[in-house]
Design a protein around this motif. Sequence first.
Motif, PDB file in Angstrom:
ATOM      1  N   LEU A  48      73.705 139.082  30.183  1.00 51.23           N
ATOM      2  CA  LEU A  48      72.927 137.851  30.077  1.00 51.23           C
ATOM      3  C   LEU A  48      71.461 138.208  29.877  1.00 51.23           C
ATOM      4  N   ARG A  49      70.864 137.718  28.785  1.00 53.15           N
ATOM      5  CA  ARG A  49      69.462 138.009  28.477  1.00 53.15           C
ATOM      6  C   ARG A  49      68.588 136.843  28.952  1.00 53.15           C
ATOM      7  N   CYS A  50      67.721 137.133  29.905  1.00 50.02           N
ATOM      8  CA  CYS A  50      66.873 136.095  30.496  1.00 50.02           C
ATOM      9  C   CYS A  50      65.409 136.343  30.162  1.00 50.02           C
ATOM     10  N   GLY A  51      64.765 135.360  29.577  1.00 51.29           N
ATOM     11  CA  GLY A  51      63.324 135.445  29.352  1.00 51.29           C
ATOM     12  C   GLY A  51      62.598 135.062  30.631  1.00 51.29           C
ATOM     13  N   VAL A  52      61.735 135.937  31.123  1.00 54.76           N
ATOM     14  CA  VAL A  52      61.023 135.701  32.377  1.00 54.76           C
ATOM     15  C   VAL A  52      59.522 135.836  32.153  1.00 54.76           C
ATOM     16  N   THR A  53      58.747 135.499  33.170  1.00 53.52           N
ATOM     17  CA  THR A  53      57.300 135.631  33.060  1.00 53.52           C
ATOM     18  C   THR A  53      56.902 137.100  32.990  1.00 53.52           C
ATOM     19  N   GLU A  54      55.747 137.336  32.414  1.00 55.72           N
ATOM     20  CA  GLU A  54      55.139 138.647  32.595  1.00 55.72           C
ATOM     21  C   GLU A  54      54.862 138.792  34.091  1.00 55.72           C
ATOM     22  N   SER A  55      54.595 139.986  34.540  1.00 58.22           N
ATOM     23  CA  SER A  55      54.495 140.255  35.973  1.00 58.22           C
ATOM     24  C   SER A  55      53.664 139.197  36.697  1.00 58.22           C
ATOM     25  N   LEU A  56      54.343 138.437  37.556  1.00 58.22           N
ATOM     26  CA  LEU A  56      53.691 137.357  38.290  1.00 58.22           C
ATOM     27  C   LEU A  56      54.399 137.178  39.615  1.00 58.22           C
ATOM     28  N   ALA A  57      53.678 137.396  40.705  1.00 55.78           N
ATOM     29  CA  ALA A  57      54.256 137.295  42.042  1.00 55.78           C
ATOM     30  C   ALA A  57      54.940 135.952  42.231  1.00 55.78           C
ATOM     31  N   GLY A  58      56.112 135.991  42.846  1.00 60.93           N
ATOM     32  CA  GLY A  58      56.874 134.782  43.092  1.00 60.93           C
ATOM     33  C   GLY A  58      57.899 134.499  42.018  1.00 60.93           C
ATOM     34  N   PHE A  59      57.567 134.777  40.777  1.00 63.02           N
ATOM     35  CA  PHE A  59      58.447 134.431  39.661  1.00 63.02           C
ATOM     36  C   PHE A  59      59.173 135.647  39.086  1.00 63.02           C
ATOM     37  N   ALA A  60      58.454 136.666  38.683  1.00 63.64           N
ATOM     38  CA  ALA A  60      59.081 137.880  38.157  1.00 63.64           C
ATOM     39  C   ALA A  60      58.075 139.027  38.271  1.00 63.64           C
ATOM     40  N   PHE A  61      58.416 140.025  39.053  1.00 58.24           N
ATOM     41  CA  PHE A  61      57.527 141.167  39.257  1.00 58.24           C
ATOM     42  C   PHE A  61      58.343 142.339  39.764  1.00 58.24           C
ATOM     43  N   LYS A  62      57.785 143.536  39.651  1.00 61.01           N
ATOM     44  CA  LYS A  62      58.452 144.730  40.161  1.00 61.01           C
ATOM     45  C   LYS A  62      57.877 145.092  41.524  1.00 61.01           C
ATOM     46  N   ASP A  63      58.764 145.381  42.479  1.00 61.66           N
ATOM     47  CA  ASP A  63      58.307 145.761  43.811  1.00 61.66           C
ATOM     48  C   ASP A  63      57.909 147.229  43.833  1.00 61.66           C
ATOM     49  N   ALA A  64      57.584 147.732  45.015  1.00 66.89           N
ATOM     50  CA  ALA A  64      57.104 149.114  45.139  1.00 66.89           C
ATOM     51  C   ALA A  64      58.140 150.132  44.676  1.00 66.89           C
ATOM     52  N   ALA A  65      59.398 149.736  44.732  1.00 66.96           N
ATOM     53  CA  ALA A  65      60.474 150.650  44.317  1.00 66.96           C
ATOM     54  C   ALA A  65      60.821 150.488  42.836  1.00 66.96           C
ATOM     55  N   GLY A  66      60.088 149.624  42.147  1.00 64.23           N
ATOM     56  CA  GLY A  66      60.332 149.427  40.721  1.00 64.23           C
ATOM     57  C   GLY A  66      61.445 148.448  40.402  1.00 64.23           C
ATOM     58  N   ARG A  67      61.912 147.688  41.411  1.00 67.88           N
ATOM     59  CA  ARG A  67      62.977 146.714  41.195  1.00 67.88           C
ATOM     60  C   ARG A  67      62.389 145.337  40.910  1.00 67.88           C
ATOM     61  N   TRP A  68      63.022 144.621  39.975  1.00 68.58           N
ATOM     62  CA  TRP A  68      62.556 143.286  39.636  1.00 68.58           C
ATOM     63  C   TRP A  68      62.881 142.309  40.757  1.00 68.58           C
ATOM     64  N   ARG A  69      61.910 141.464  41.097  1.00 63.89           N
ATOM     65  CA  ARG A  69      62.065 140.437  42.123  1.00 63.89           C
ATOM     66  C   ARG A  69      61.515 139.120  41.593  1.00 63.89           C
ATOM     67  N   GLY A  70      61.839 138.028  42.286  1.00 64.90           N
ATOM     68  CA  GLY A  70      61.243 136.740  41.953  1.00 64.90           C
ATOM     69  C   GLY A  70      62.263 135.663  41.656  1.00 64.90           C
ATOM     70  N   LEU A  71      61.799 134.414  41.612  1.00 68.96           N
ATOM     71  CA  LEU A  71      62.653 133.269  41.348  1.00 68.96           C
ATOM     72  C   LEU A  71      63.353 133.399  40.005  1.00 68.96           C
ATOM     73  N   ASN A  72      62.613 133.771  38.958  1.00 74.67           N
ATOM     74  CA  ASN A  72      63.230 133.960  37.644  1.00 74.67           C
ATOM     75  C   ASN A  72      64.391 134.940  37.721  1.00 74.67           C
ATOM     76  N   VAL A  73      64.158 136.028  38.411  1.00 73.64           N
ATOM     77  CA  VAL A  73      65.144 137.105  38.517  1.00 73.64           C
ATOM     78  C   VAL A  73      66.358 136.646  39.313  1.00 73.64           C
ATOM     79  N   ASP A  74      66.123 135.996  40.440  1.00 69.67           N
ATOM     80  CA  ASP A  74      67.229 135.518  41.266  1.00 69.67           C
ATOM     81  C   ASP A  74      68.094 134.517  40.512  1.00 69.67           C
ATOM     82  N   PHE A  75      67.472 133.638  39.747  1.00 66.38           N
ATOM     83  CA  PHE A  75      68.251 132.654  39.001  1.00 66.38           C
ATOM     84  C   PHE A  75      69.051 133.341  37.900  1.00 66.38           C
ATOM     85  N   CYS A  76      68.468 134.318  37.250  1.00 61.34           N
ATOM     86  CA  CYS A  76      69.186 135.076  36.218  1.00 61.34           C
ATOM     87  C   CYS A  76      70.403 135.755  36.829  1.00 61.34           C
TER      88      CYS A  76
END
Length: 353
Positions: A48-76
């Motif tokens: 599934l290809r999901c278009g997400v925001t550029e790095s933006l806390a809360g919506f789509a961002f990489k944490d300290a371990a380099g993993r994607w987090r955020g509402l966009n990511v969770d919904f995807c």
Amino acid sequence: MGDSSVRSIERRMRVTVVRVIMLIAALGPVSSMAAGETLAKVKSAGVLRCGVTESLAGFAFKDAAGRWRGLNVDFCRALAAAVLGNPDKIDLVPLSSPARFPALLAERIDVLLHATTWTLGREAGIGVQFAGTYFYDGQALMVAKESRARSVADLKAATICVEKGTTSVENLANYFRGRNWPYRPLVADSVTAAADAFFAGRCQAFTADHSQLTGVRARAAGVAAAYRIFPELISKEPLGPVVRRGDEQWQSLVRWVLFALIEAEERNVTSANVRGLRESATDPALRRFLGGEGGHGKALGVDAGWVVRVIAAAGNYGEIYERNFGGESALRIERGLNRLWSRGGLLYSPPFD
């Protein structure tokens, strides 16, 4: 820059937007898709290809371990769990605001999960449809703490940073011109560029959705407290997932994945207890919601266990909010309108009957 110059800039920007919309509309075929086409393509591709925001806390961002987090990511992940049975079968595509609709209409992504405001102009004019609202927001303005400005009214004649290709541009123009307040817009190509210009002192204020400003402020390492966000909101910004027009089955599936997250919170179904509840629940309505009795998975193009997989992968809406915007996050944004309808908010799911 005088008021006439500001109006000239705004007119040129509106003409540009209209030309882009006309160009997108000219693509034509993407707005006359066969029902189920997107779902079939996703299943065939196995991702599934999901278009997400550029790095933006809360919506789509990489944490300290380099993993994607955020509402966009969770919904995807939730949507992939429903469709493909595996929340990890996703391809996240970070997009700037000007690039998001062209990417969706050109079929470079399957669904747009961005900080995208649902408007009539977008739904009627550029061949897209919104599947619901997953975050209720509003446009605000941020200034340096040392600024003498204490409200939006104090920003008359100020230079204000704003991101191109967003509702923020026209909202800002409408709000200030409606009050005959002069201002100078500094329009940047991305939210990152707008933030950088603001932090560099090239504008006296930065405007965007309140949640975005909170995220931008949070990334101002060590100096977040040096900036203030005015409590005034100058617009309504219902943010939601976006799909291409013409594929009703795909729109319905995306919509009901969102409703499943909301319904799960209302029924106290969590990522920790969902599998156990499917086996132990005696309430017929809860059993039906979890796919144990009847259900409409087949009509949506997925199997009966889709709700369980969605909640197991992402948690209910409350869990998603808490870890990305609430007390478990760095943002700590009050839920406000994003509470359940039964708790004073606007979140409401139709019945799963």
